[in-house]
Enzyme design. Structure first.
Site, mmCIF file in Angstrom:
data_model
loop_
_atom_site.group_PDB
_atom_site.id
_atom_site.type_symbol
_atom_site.label_atom_id
_atom_site.label_comp_id
_atom_site.label_asym_id
_atom_site.label_seq_id
_atom_site.Cartn_x
_atom_site.Cartn_y
_atom_site.Cartn_z
ATOM 1 N N LYS A 33 0.876 -1.307 0.081
ATOM 2 C CA LYS A 33 0.014 -0.060 0.089
ATOM 3 C C LYS A 33 0.813 1.404 -0.021
ATOM 4 C CE LYS A 33 -4.012 0.377 2.468
ATOM 5 N NZ LYS A 33 -4.966 0.648 1.933
ATOM 6 N N GLY A 40 -8.443 -7.675 3.860
ATOM 7 C CA GLY A 40 -9.230 -7.788 5.106
ATOM 8 C C GLY A 40 -8.547 -8.476 6.309
ATOM 9 N N ARG A 81 -2.957 -1.163 -6.468
ATOM 10 C CA ARG A 81 -2.170 -2.516 -6.172
ATOM 11 C C ARG A 81 -2.557 -3.385 -7.299
ATOM 12 N NH1 ARG A 81 -5.545 -4.626 -0.739
ATOM 13 N NH2 ARG A 81 -7.254 -5.044 -1.936
ATOM 14 N N HIS A 114 -15.478 -7.748 0.354
ATOM 15 C CA HIS A 114 -14.619 -8.704 0.861
ATOM 16 C C HIS A 114 -14.769 -10.094 0.381
ATOM 17 C CE1 HIS A 114 -11.789 -10.098 3.716
ATOM 18 N NE2 HIS A 114 -12.614 -11.157 4.155
ATOM 19 N N CYS A 119 6.931 -39.315 -11.391
ATOM 20 C CA CYS A 119 5.309 -39.669 -11.440
ATOM 21 C C CYS A 119 4.637 -39.702 -10.332
ATOM 22 C CB CYS A 119 5.399 -41.157 -12.575
ATOM 23 S SG CYS A 119 6.380 -42.320 -11.592
ATOM 24 N N TYR A 141 11.187 -34.805 -17.808
ATOM 25 C CA TYR A 141 9.677 -34.991 -17.896
ATOM 26 C C TYR A 141 9.049 -35.082 -16.530
ATOM 27 C CZ TYR A 141 9.226 -39.951 -17.310
ATOM 28 O OH TYR A 141 9.451 -41.144 -17.006
#
Lengths: 925, 925
Positions: free
Chosen positions: B34, B113, B360, B480, B882, B902
């Protein structure tokens, strides 16, 4: 004609020995044990029949060459035979003056009964006749030929010896005689014809008449026998690499069965069962080769001493051939001085002339190993280091194993049915089984068995492995059964001739006493006694001196020798030896065995006590933190009392206490009754408890909610355990005793887990110290038992005073094998998996069960990583091991290599670990 | 008097912005998001009320200083205030001309919030009166003071806002009014007194009248709020390190609630829900601060476009204040060009004058992220690499998630009860729950829920995490609820004003339609529709184009954008992306999603088929090898058929088939009926089967008889599977198709295990090739899924063409945690374990569940070791993964770093992995 030049030293495959042959390199790994012994005896001028050795390299080359002898080998063999013909003045394969040889295997280390022998090779249908004439002994010539055909058929072609023995038996029946040596010459000649027919029938080929054809086949058969099933099994049990290979010894024959001035015998330079420093052995007059060890004829004692102790009525060699005995005794003394160790020898007396056929380091029982090591040290024959290397650490176990209770023996006197030779000391009870198959079968079911045989053959090896003890009704103390049992450290009684084993009725009887197979039996290998009942055991002499205090040290030679060996061990070892003990009693026992502290005190056993278990359960099942705290508070005094007892028993020594470790589900009520009882106690419903219980069940408890994960989920538990430790320590300290508490956090995988637990422990310490007004030293460390902990050891070491390797769990996770379930496939990995498409091939996937012997390659590397990273961050990090491996000699040696500070093992393994640690320190130098 | 010199740049704690202050270093990690936005907007000349920032370093220093401001900080704060007084021409704490400020948090990344705000700070009992006079607006002054007391009490002292709201409600009731702005000045003044009394009562201290006392307390409270429970939870969910800290922004107040020429609003430079390039936002006239996002008053649309699309009847800013709107629109265009990304802004109009209060990077849904990335690329605003970095890989999942079935919607038309704002696209059905607690509770039981609230507050965050979707009856699309839902990618409908939620009766109604809590409800976040029933879903647009082929590519913008993003991904990624698929259908789906082969085809699923299972069981239960062979032979055609289908679906691409892996016990009959059926089939007794079954049960099946251990114990099984693969491959090859079979041996811990299996596979290949007269290329590799395999990778690589990391098992064994049982404690390790003696402290033992995100430190190091050792021996070794991690973006990034060839993941994760791989390649550079 052949030249007399011996085979040259640079020869690749063959080395000659004896006569004028130069001494070959005396290397057992090249010549095999037997060959090296023959060559070495020849080199110091002992009477050895000349011969030559095909090296172990040749065996490997033979295998690679498709199990055939190469041209080069054949050329060298023929050259060596020419030399042998020359020095013996006979001709191999000749009809008139045939040279006879023996062909024997000889691996690097002695593998008794595992390999095969062929005697009298070189005879054929024609030469046997002229040989008989030449030596003027038809009986000897035909008996030699008969035996040769039988051995050749069996070893080269696998024809069962039974067929030959049955044919011979029929001949004896026809003649109406019982003993082999009563057979007529005519029938002996007939037996040779019959044996040839049996050979030709089973082998579908005529018996080879060409001497070289016989020799080449015999050599190949011996090489092949290296891969036989029982040789493979023996190697696996004894961790002998299968690529060592065997040598082959070809040696000129001498005959112990020539006449009454001939004999053959086996002897030990000291008693291999008890270790007593007495020349000890057996012989058979007028006999050949394997007859002594085969246990068919009862052998004669060697000397008067032995005659007296065994109560034998047979004439000793000392009486029968005093000059030969004197020469042999002199040789024996030379051999023991030369080798500085007890030797196992074979000799043959050929018409009054003594020949040495073998010398090797003799196998011995644990009792004998300890006695010989200590006595040879005292005699100045060996030094302390050698004495330590003379006893296998596991042999110490024999000195600690229970013996039969004297009172129980007296009460069971009516069941004492016989007394044989005390071939392997120790007490064993179990079901009597009469075959190897039955022994293996019952052993698989966990039933202890005693293998009872008339005589044990090499085929009985698996049965001997399976049995608690071995009993034979025939054979002497150098018989196969006795030698093998001693090697395995099993109780063994041989030659218990009062007993009759009836194979058809499956009964064993002694006069009116008869038992059936699977009835109970007990054998006392220390005294040779056999009982037809189970017998209660009592502690060993060492235990009686150290633990039960029922014997004084000065009354037990065994204890004194044990104590001496331990004293030297402690002098050389670098590793400390601690113990895994959970009770004051175990702590005291371990301390008596020389434990230098506790490496692992498991607190869960204290929780398992029936009385306390409900409080533990209440803690885990509580809905309210307050109720949980109350349950935990009730456990505190129990834990504290336990710890006080242990601190006192270990006064002055470190005590490592592990916080609660096992899976949660172990604490759960196991059945409806337990659930109901707990529900009532807690004032909750049966249904509620059942539901909670089901949420606590785990798929893989070993990988579940246990170790420090419990202490993190239930921090009150860690706080209570820490409090119990500190309160106990302070109370014992206030009694003026030195205490060294070490708190161990189990199953850390994440450095923050240790930090979390450490935080609670430190906080509790401060609280207790403030309450009691006393501060004590303590340390906090962790078990390293997960691969991740090894890898993150650097971060973990920041918060740890010590690492203790929990190699049971580390092995489980490194291999991904649950110890509880490993029996489904690990045994076959170790014994070898057969290859369906190639029955010759056996896949031995593991050399040892990694839960028994620490896996150096995998688990060991993780340990190395952990040590390196841990020490790097924390140079003062104390290192130990507390898995089962801490009492296994090879693993102890590895721990010594790794530079650990201590090993920890169960109380009865402490002496084993002490010796193993000493040997490791010596071997490491 | 204060000087007008701005706080110096070298100041340690404070940076000023706006007015004449120099631009501070524009670093979010120092200034917070901010603060950095305010300073940056000021630096490019946008209208920003002046103020100053306390840095994030200051927050850390504050924590270290025992949660107190240091002397130095206080000095700098006072200097900065003096400067602010000067540029604003007012005096902080003055009675006559008080300077009012806001105090706001601002972390490095936006945490909507999560942090807290205090407005109107600087007023006290006296100054409010003179301030009212000065600005000529008593209503504004007292309203400001009332709000300030409430916010201060809540944030500094934790007094619940409810107490204030109730008191205010009572005042309105007494006056007989409903809306806040109808309250009389007298009552407004009374409310200030009442609020002060509430403060004093709950805080047991008088409300501070000194402005600096107010300021210091407010700053400290904001710093402390960094450690609040919900901030901690948010950080954990979003993997934000807790040591980042927050900045504090102190800024001169401007008032959107001054009069009808005032307003306050929130806007996005593009639509954050759909991504449409339209300026999009909401505002409230005559309102202050949080009122827009709080969702209490229904906000107005910003412009005509939005008014039309949302169907709002409220006046837009474009209509109400055309000049202000024009200025704002211009600023918005400048901001997007400046930041080259969609901005989330806050603005206030103070008596006709526009002030920017925040900019932002805006949170967006997956749909919006993809659309914006592709469109900004097409607009030339960003390049390809930036476009890839703009979409979180997991956001792709939203484009593939099912939508409600059109037909189902038509049929359920009577249940359509309302239409709100489509704040988060996607379809969600579940039980309606009205509180966060209930949402969390049902979610724990695995019941899908939709969280329904009037308006969602930050306290509802855990409920939103637990819910499938979020529905509010009030609030706009910048509320919100909408912002958070979009961040989480959850379907969300807000401001569905037709619905009435009755908290006391626990019902939700729309006219005559009423449902109770836990009744079914469905929300369509794409359209805003709400149904009081469950609705069937149908495939997403992308799936309709690619898989079901029910939509043409040209008819779906979403698909086109997806395709574009994938196209760029493939251009940059280095890793290949394969899939885990066991059926031809899954293979085809994965291929449509861009899979470049199969990385893991599990053969056990083929065995689980009811029809085949009995043959499998027969195999394991067989007593005779012949019976076993027969059972195995019956399985061959099934396997072959399966493999043929898969080879065809993956024509031209590699297919890795894993040999049978799971624990033996998974194949066991589970109940009496199954046992009886199998016994009958096999012609054996029920008792026999039950007995065999019990011997096959395992304590820890994950560490049991599985993987290649099965193939070694049952070599016929491996031979059959290999034969099925080769026969299938040859048959497909003969059809003219290119095939690349890769055979994978699972769970190798010992190099010889792989050798053993390889031997069978090679032998089978030769047999099949000879039978079929065709030879095909194939490769054989292994899964690396045990720590020991990683350590012995060098030896294993000698016999392997490829390694595929089975990170599920590797994680299990490295951590010693069973995935099945991890739920007992791993979630609390991730969310944090409380410290009983220090409630402030939260032990977060794991940053992420290692079964979801690959553990780089432990498991990752083992992978590195395996790769290094494997490649060293076999430089051509092909490497993949995998485990489930193959589809998780952070893990994919790590695999890219490791240099794998991979990753392999489930079909629907393939697009995620493609994008993750591309981003990883970019980030790695």
């Amino acid at each position: 004609m052949a030249s007399s030049t011996p085979v040259k030293l640079e020869s690749k495959h063959v080395y000659s020995f004896g006569a004028d042959a130069p001494t070959p390199p005396l290397d057992s790994s090249l010549l095999g044990g037997k060959g090296r012994g023959l060559a070495e005896m020849a080199s110091i001028g002992l009477p050895v029949p000349p011969g030559f050795i095909l090296t172990t390299d040749t065996c490997r080359e033979f295998s690679k060459n498709g199990h055939h002898l190469t041209e080069e080998m054949l050329v060298e063999i023929r050259a060596a035979m020419k030399w042998l013909e020359n020095v013996r003045g006979a001709e191999f394969g000749s009809i008139d003056n045939p040279l006879l040889v023996s062909v024997r295997s000889g691996a690097r280390v002695s593998m008794p009964g595992m390999m095969d022998t062929i005697l009298n090779l070189g005879l054929n249908d024609q030469s046997v006749e002229s040989y008989a004439k030449r030596i003027g002994n038809e009986r000897l010539a035909y008996d030699c030929y008969r035996r040769f055909i039988m051995m050749f058929s069996e070893i080269v072609h696998g024809v069962s010896r039974k067929h030959f023995e049955e044919a011979f038996h029929v001949l004896k029946l026809q003649q109406g005689i019982i003993h082999d040596h009563d057979i007529s010459i005519a029938n002996l000649k007939k037996s040779c014809l019959l044996f040839r027919q049996i050979h030709d029938e089973y082998c579908a080929m005529p018996f080879p008449q060409d001497a070289y054809e016989q020799l080449d086949a015999a050599i190949a058969a011996v090489f092949n026998s290296w891969d036989s099933e029982r040789a493979t099994l023996y190697r696996q049990l004894n961790k002998i690499p299968s690529d060592w290979g065997t040598a082959v010894n070809v040696q000129a024959m001498v005959f112990g069965n020539k006449n009454e001035r001939s004999a053959t015998g086996v002897a030990f330079t000291r008693d291999p069962a008890t270790g007593t420093a007495q020349f000890y052995g057996e012989f058979l007059p007028d006999a050949q080769g394997e007859e002594v060890v085969a246990g068919i004829r009862t052998p004669h004692p060697l000397n008067t001493y032995q005659k007296l102790t065994s109560g034998s009525s047979l004439q000793s060699l000392e009486e029968l051939m005093p000059e030969v005995y004197a020469q042999l005794h002199e040789i024996v003394i030379r051999l023991e001085k030369h080798y500085r160790d007890m030797q196992d020898i074979e000799f043959t007396v050929d018409n009054g002339q003594l020949f040495m056929l073998q010398t090797r380091t003799g196998k011995r029982t644990g009792f004998a190993a300890v006695r010989m090591a200590v006595e040879m040290l005292q005699e100045g024959l060996i030094d302390e280091k050698t004495a330590l290397l003379r006893v296998q650490p596991n042999q110490i176990i024999q000195l600690l194993a229970p013996i039969f209770d004297t009172k129980a023996k007296t009460e069971a006197a009516q069941n004492l049915v016989g007394k044989g030779l005390n071939a392997g000391p120790g007490a064993a009870s179990g079901r009597a089984v009469f075959t190897t198959a039955r022994a293996v079968e019952l052993n698989k079911k966990g039933i202890p068995v005693i293998l009872v045989r008339e005589e044990a053959s090499p085929d009985d090896f698996p049965g001997m492995v399976a049995a608690q003890g071995i009993l034979t009704t025939r054979g002497g103390s150098t018989s196969h059964a006795a030698v093998v049992a001693r090697g395995m450290g099993k109780p063994c009684v041989v030659g218990c001739t009062e007993l009759h084993l009836n194979d058809s009725t499956k009964t064993l009887s002694c006069g009116q006493h008869t038992i059936k197979e699977e009835d109970p039996i007990s054998i006392d290998g220390t005294t040779g006694e056999v009982y037809f009942c189970e017998l209660k055991t009592s502690p060993s002499e060492v235990v009686q001196v150290l633990i039960t205090r029922t014997k004084k040290p000065e009354d037990s030679t065994t204890y004194q020798q044990y104590a001496k060996l331990m004293e030297i061990s402690d002098k050389y070892k670098q590793l400390k030896v601690r113990t895994n003990a959970d009770t004051p009693y175990d702590s005291a026992v371990a301390r008596a065995f020389g434990a230098e502290g506790i490496g692992l005190c498991r607190t869960e056993h204290m929780f398992m006590d029936a009385e306390r278990l409900n409080d533990v359960r209440r803690m885990f099942f509580s809905m309210h933190p307050e109720e949980r705290k109350a349950a935990i508070a009730k456990l505190l005094p129990h834990q504290k009392k336990d710890f006080m007892g242990i601190f006192k028993a270990m006064e002055g020594l470190p005590v490592t206490i592990r916080l609660l470790d096992p899976p949660l589900h172990e604490f759960m009520p196991h059945n409806i009754d337990e659930i109901n009882a707990l529900a009532q106690l807690m004032g909750v419903s049966h249904e509620y408890l059942t539901q909670v219980r089901s949420t606590l069940e785990e798929e893989n408890p070993m990988l579940g909610h246990r170790g420090c994960r419990l202490g993190i989920t239930f921090p009150e538990l860690t706080a209570m355990q820490a409090r119990a430790i500190f309160e106990a320590a302070i109370e014992v300290f206030k009694e003026g005793k030195e205490i060294h508490p070490e708190i161990m956090v189990p199953l850390v995988a994440i450095p923050a887990e240790l930090e979390h637990q450490l935080d609670i422990i430190k906080d509790t310490a401060q609280q207790v110290f403030a309450e009691k007004g006393v501060e004590i030293d303590y340390s906090v460390g962790t078990m390293i038992e997960l691969p991740r902990a090894c890898l993150l050891a650097g971060q973990i070491a920041k918060h740890a005073d010590f690492f203790s390797f929990g190699t049971n769990d580390l092995t489980q996770t490194t291999f991904g094998i649950s110890r509880d379930d490993s029996s489904k496939f690990v045994p076959s990995y170790v014994s070898g998996v057969s290859d369906p498409k190639n029955p010759q091939k056996n896949w031995q996937l593991l050399l040892a069960d990694p839960f028994q012997e620490l896996d150096r390659t995998g688990v060991g590397e993780l340990m190395k990583i952990a040590i390196e990273r841990g020490k790097d961050v924390n140079p003062h990090l104390h290192l130990g091991i507390c898995g089962e491996h801490g009492g296994e000699p090879n693993s102890v040696a590895f721990c010594n290599q790794l530079g650990l500070d201590y090993v920890s093992c169960s109380p009865y393994r402490v002496p084993v670990a002490r010796l193993a640690a000493a040997r490791a320190a010596l071997e490491n130098k």
